[in-house]
Design an enzyme around this catalytic site. Structure first.
Site, PDB file in Angstrom:
ATOM      1  N   LYS A 194       0.668  -1.037  -0.085  1.00  0.00           N
ATOM      2  CA  LYS A 194       0.012  -0.063  -0.188  1.00  0.00           C
ATOM      3  C   LYS A 194       0.959   1.125  -0.211  1.00  0.00           C
ATOM      4  O   LYS A 194       1.236   1.746   0.936  1.00  0.00           O
ATOM      5  CB  LYS A 194      -0.830   0.069   1.082  1.00  0.00           C
ATOM      6  N   GLU A 269       8.573   2.194  11.457  1.00  0.00           N
ATOM      7  CA  GLU A 269       9.638   3.103  11.546  1.00  0.00           C
ATOM      8  C   GLU A 269       9.045   4.619  11.066  1.00  0.00           C
ATOM      9  O   GLU A 269       8.146   4.685  10.262  1.00  0.00           O
ATOM     10  CB  GLU A 269      10.573   2.871   9.938  1.00  0.00           C
ATOM     11  N   CYS A 303      13.159  10.940   6.856  1.00  0.00           N
ATOM     12  CA  CYS A 303      13.217  10.848   8.249  1.00  0.00           C
ATOM     13  C   CYS A 303      14.503  11.180   8.903  1.00  0.00           C
ATOM     14  O   CYS A 303      14.481  11.242  10.122  1.00  0.00           O
ATOM     15  CB  CYS A 303      12.340   9.668   8.488  1.00  0.00           C
ATOM     16  N   GLU A 404       8.550  17.551  14.823  1.00  0.00           N
ATOM     17  CA  GLU A 404       9.040  17.082  13.558  1.00  0.00           C
ATOM     18  C   GLU A 404       8.358  17.953  12.391  1.00  0.00           C
ATOM     19  O   GLU A 404       7.190  18.096  12.271  1.00  0.00           O
ATOM     20  CB  GLU A 404       8.830  15.856  13.195  1.00  0.00           C
TER      21      GLU A 404
END
Length: 504
Positions: A194, A269, A303, A404
């Site tokens: 996906k 993750e 990331c 973030e």
């Protein structure tokens, strides 16, 4: 249609021939229109305009992909590792001659520069397939011979788990999808991938490549669409035995809760707020070049990018001045232009998110915004461009240092002692990676051992060896990936078999 022919069809659309290619779901080795015939537009972030249509799938579409994976699992899990390795290597062989065209498509779909896609995304995708194809052939299991209380042989097998759902983000579409597909298939699982609905086009190329390489029907399946619709259903389905997710911490937590109801294996993750620590012993020009790349590569949409930069007070002013000068060299421009180092952010909502932090910095008392902010290019006025941004003089509890941002945005702060910088670097909820810049081995080892993160780079950034474990701590994730056992352990079930020697 061969993979090369399919890529050429997509390249023609990317070149602006007026075609909006339809990307349907892929299961049973065929593409299928979504059951309700609804599609989402995939935007070119540099133009701010749609360039492809992606299946807006529903639960009924997801059920068909799951059924295909379930049906294919018994036969695929029984194949030898030699067969599985050959498939992965064949896919890499099919894709490699198409590398530049794949880079063009990845850039068109994601907004990154073609140069970045050509030098990072596509080579790493090929490497992932080949590395795991090789690793599975050389993977060894524990075995022992015991003599008490009886004589027996103990062996460990690694059994395929079952249909695996692989949920991938939009920032490194092929790179991260291949990092999940390769080990999952190598271990004998069938998969339902996906991808992000914002970057699904190159995933459809993988579907064609796997079919061309000889993957049996149902072994590799792709469902496209929204996470809250099909992603949620895939995670909760009892027929799915394993979920691997890369994406935001908020979504990752939801997946962990949903998967727990059926006790699935889950690897997460998630987000990061990565710190870099700079000591006085560094060569400043070399260091600012390394750290600029760690902050602004791929528009900061990695990331692992650095968002917090701690510099020793003895060199703080000199370093900051040179770092700002280096940052201003990072040219924002058309992703097709080889001179561009920063492309477009993925979407308007993400552009607005990054810009909200820029506005916060501008309005924060005493904060200094040295460079950066929104950019409007004359030839690409609807594109989502944002210049690399450097901010200083920010309080430790500011959102600029705790949340973030996931864009080309870094806050630079001074420190005086090693103890102080360890405390600052470990503050917050994330623990994905960090960087240490120092020529003093004691400083490097002391700080590296104290940091609560999954990966520490010393005097470099994003140097990856797939044999090493990769993953995060705290709210950056759970589980590890890597060819030296970590991925292969996650994508398989260990089983101990004890066989008695001699007469019963």
């Amino acid at each position: 249609m061969t993979t090369a022919e399919y890529v050429d069809y997509l390249i023609a659309a990317a070149s602006g021939d007026g075609t909006l290619p339809d990307v349907g779901n892929f299961y049973g080795n065929e593409f299928h229109s979504p059951d309700e015939n609804d599609y989402l537009f995939s935007e070119d972030p540099a133009l701010g305009l749609p360039w492809a249509k992606i299946a807006d799938s529903t639960v009924s579409d997801a059920e068909k992909a799951i059924s295909a994976a379930v049906e294919a699992f018994p036969a695929w899990s029984a194949t030898s590792v030699t067969v599985r390795a050959a498939l992965l290597n064949k896919v890499a062989d099919i894709l490699e001659p198409l590398s530049y065209k794949l880079a063009v498509l990845e850039s068109k779909d994601q907004g990154k520069t073609i140069t970045t896609a050509k030098e990072v995304d596509i080579p790493r995708c090929l490497h992932n397939f080949r590395a795991f194809g090789t690793s599975i052939l050389n993977h060894t299991s524990t075995s022992t011979i015991q003599s008490e209380p009886i004589s027996a042989l103990n062996i460990v097998t690694h059994d395929a788990v079952g249909p695996a759902v692989l949920i991938c983000p939009w920032n490194l579409p092929l790179y991260l999808l291949s990092f999940k597909l390769a080990p999952a298939l190598a271990c004998g699982n069938t998969v339902i991938a996906k991808p992000s609905e914002m970057t699904s086009v190159t995933a459809s190329v993988l579907a064609v490549a796997f079919k061309e390489a000889g993957a049996p029907p149902g072994v590799v399946n792709f469902i496209f669409g929204r996470g809250q619709t099909v992603g949620d259903y895939l995670v909760k389905s009892p027929a799915v035995k394993l979920v691997s997710f890369t994406g935001s911490t908020a979504v990752g937590k939801q997946i962990a809760i949903a998967a727990a109801t059926t006790n699935k294996k889950v690897s997460l993750e998630m987000g990061g707020k990565n710190a870099a620590v700079v000591f006085p012993s560094v060569d400043i020009p070399d260091t600012v070049a390394t750290l600029a790349r760690s902050c602004f590569a791929n528009q900061g949409e990695i990331c692992l990018c650095t968002e917090r930069l701690y510099v020793h007070a003895d060199i703080y002013d000199t370093f900051l001045d040179q770092f700002v000068r280096e940052t201003r060299k990072w040219q924002v421009g058309d992703p097709k232009d080889a001179k561009s180092r920063v492309g477009a952010l993925i979407s308007q909502p993400h552009f607005e998110k990054v810009n909200s932090y820029f506005k916060l910095a501008k309005s924060t008392k005493n904060a200094v915004v040295h460079c950066g902010g929104p950019v409007q290019l004359p030839e690409l006025q609807k594109g989502y461009f944002f210049a690399p941004t450097v901010v200083s003089n920010v309080a430790d509890d500011s959102k600029l240092l705790t949340e973030e941002i996931f864009g080309p945005f870094v806050v630079v702060s001074p420190f005086k002692t090693t103890e102080e910088v360890i405390r600052k670097a470990n503050s917050g909820n994330y623990g994905l990676s960090a960087s240490i810049l120092s020529q003093n081995i004691d400083e490097v080892t002391t700080v590296a051992r104290a940091l609560k993160v999954g990966t520490v780079w010393a005097n470099c950034w994003m140097v990856r060896d797939l044999r090493m474990p990769f993953g995060g701590t705290k709210e950056s994730g759970s589980g590890r990936d890597g060819t030296a056992g970590d991925s292969l352990d996650f994508y398989s079930e260990k089983k101990t078999i004890c066989i008695k020697f001699g007469q019963a």
